[in-house]
Design a protein around this motif. Structure first.
Motif, PDB file in Angstrom:
ATOM      1  N   ILE A  12      72.854  -3.262  61.587  1.00 33.84           N
ATOM      2  CA  ILE A  12      72.186  -2.708  62.316  1.00 33.84           C
ATOM      3  C   ILE A  12      70.932  -1.833  61.984  1.00 33.84           C
ATOM      4  O   ILE A  12      69.928  -1.761  62.658  1.00 33.84           O
ATOM      5  CB  ILE A  12      73.064  -2.296  63.620  1.00 33.84           C
ATOM      6  CG1 ILE A  12      73.851  -3.488  63.733  1.00 33.84           C
ATOM      7  CG2 ILE A  12      72.402  -1.321  64.340  1.00 33.84           C
ATOM      8  CD1 ILE A  12      74.632  -2.761  64.339  1.00 33.84           C
ATOM      9  N   VAL A  13      70.617  -0.931  61.436  1.00 34.71           N
ATOM     10  CA  VAL A  13      69.619  -0.291  60.866  1.00 34.71           C
ATOM     11  C   VAL A  13      69.156  -0.327  60.549  1.00 34.71           C
ATOM     12  O   VAL A  13      67.876  -0.235  60.704  1.00 34.71           O
ATOM     13  CB  VAL A  13      70.733   1.189  59.882  1.00 34.71           C
ATOM     14  CG1 VAL A  13      69.480   1.890  58.947  1.00 34.71           C
ATOM     15  CG2 VAL A  13      71.983   1.608  60.702  1.00 34.71           C
ATOM     16  N   ILE A  14      69.121  -1.530  59.517  1.00 35.48           N
ATOM     17  CA  ILE A  14      67.885  -2.772  59.120  1.00 35.48           C
ATOM     18  C   ILE A  14      67.358  -2.859  59.934  1.00 35.48           C
ATOM     19  O   ILE A  14      65.596  -2.860  59.686  1.00 35.48           O
ATOM     20  CB  ILE A  14      68.260  -3.246  58.006  1.00 35.48           C
ATOM     21  CG1 ILE A  14      68.928  -2.739  56.624  1.00 35.48           C
ATOM     22  CG2 ILE A  14      67.296  -4.190  57.336  1.00 35.48           C
ATOM     23  CD1 ILE A  14      68.827  -3.745  55.821  1.00 35.48           C
ATOM     24  N   PHE A  15      67.769  -3.177  61.218  1.00 34.94           N
ATOM     25  CA  PHE A  15      67.052  -3.906  62.282  1.00 34.94           C
ATOM     26  C   PHE A  15      66.214  -3.421  62.811  1.00 34.94           C
ATOM     27  O   PHE A  15      65.175  -3.782  63.020  1.00 34.94           O
ATOM     28  CB  PHE A  15      67.566  -5.348  63.168  1.00 34.94           C
ATOM     29  CG  PHE A  15      67.340  -5.514  64.020  1.00 34.94           C
ATOM     30  CD1 PHE A  15      66.448  -6.947  64.009  1.00 34.94           C
ATOM     31  CD2 PHE A  15      67.545  -5.383  65.431  1.00 34.94           C
ATOM     32  CE1 PHE A  15      65.647  -7.139  65.151  1.00 34.94           C
ATOM     33  CE2 PHE A  15      66.768  -5.466  66.390  1.00 34.94           C
ATOM     34  CZ  PHE A  15      66.202  -6.786  66.587  1.00 34.94           C
ATOM     35  N   LEU A  16      67.157  -2.323  63.181  1.00 38.11           N
ATOM     36  CA  LEU A  16      65.886  -0.914  64.090  1.00 38.11           C
ATOM     37  C   LEU A  16      64.729  -0.409  63.658  1.00 38.11           C
ATOM     38  O   LEU A  16      63.934  -0.308  63.954  1.00 38.11           O
ATOM     39  CB  LEU A  16      66.860  -0.180  64.232  1.00 38.11           C
ATOM     40  CG  LEU A  16      67.817  -0.816  65.501  1.00 38.11           C
ATOM     41  CD1 LEU A  16      69.205   0.674  65.422  1.00 38.11           C
ATOM     42  CD2 LEU A  16      66.890  -0.759  66.337  1.00 38.11           C
ATOM     43  N   VAL A  21      59.042  -0.818  62.624  1.00 37.35           N
ATOM     44  CA  VAL A  21      57.401  -1.375  61.598  1.00 37.35           C
ATOM     45  C   VAL A  21      56.635  -2.297  62.859  1.00 37.35           C
ATOM     46  O   VAL A  21      55.614  -1.435  62.533  1.00 37.35           O
ATOM     47  CB  VAL A  21      58.312  -0.906  60.378  1.00 37.35           C
ATOM     48  CG1 VAL A  21      56.968  -1.834  59.240  1.00 37.35           C
ATOM     49  CG2 VAL A  21      58.433   0.177  60.010  1.00 37.35           C
ATOM     50  N   THR A  22      57.180  -3.089  62.567  1.00 37.97           N
ATOM     51  CA  THR A  22      56.667  -3.819  63.041  1.00 37.97           C
ATOM     52  C   THR A  22      56.195  -3.890  64.393  1.00 37.97           C
ATOM     53  O   THR A  22      54.378  -4.192  64.807  1.00 37.97           O
ATOM     54  CB  THR A  22      57.500  -5.660  63.309  1.00 37.97           C
ATOM     55  OG1 THR A  22      58.238  -5.215  63.951  1.00 37.97           O
ATOM     56  CG2 THR A  22      57.642  -6.135  61.374  1.00 37.97           C
ATOM     57  N   SER A  23      56.631  -3.433  65.301  1.00 39.54           N
ATOM     58  CA  SER A  23      55.689  -2.811  66.803  1.00 39.54           C
ATOM     59  C   SER A  23      56.053  -1.393  67.052  1.00 39.54           C
ATOM     60  O   SER A  23      57.196  -1.729  68.196  1.00 39.54           O
ATOM     61  CB  SER A  23      56.215  -3.900  67.898  1.00 39.54           C
ATOM     62  OG  SER A  23      57.709  -3.840  67.971  1.00 39.54           O
TER      63      SER A  23
END
Length: 56
Positions: A12-16, A21-23
């Motif tokens: 979850i942390v990596i996804f957040l 970073v991407t948007s």
């Protein structure tokens, strides 16, 4: 058995972080909307208890 809770938390942390970073603009909009929901909820709860106290 691997600690599933720890793995899910890291995912979850990596996804957040990836989403930020991407948007970053869209992530800021989501955080702003979530903050607005929280503040409205707290305000409504305060009004509810204020009206309960006023009726007594």
């Amino acid at each position: 058995m691997p600690p599933v809770k720890k793995i899910v938390t890291w995912l979850i942390v990596i996804f957040l972080l990836y989403a930020i970073v991407t948007s970053p603009t869209q992530a800021a909009d989501i955080v702003g909307s979530a903050w607005e929901v929280i503040t409205n909820g707290v305000t409504n709860i305060a009004r509810f208890f204020d009206s309960l106290i006023a009726r007594s």
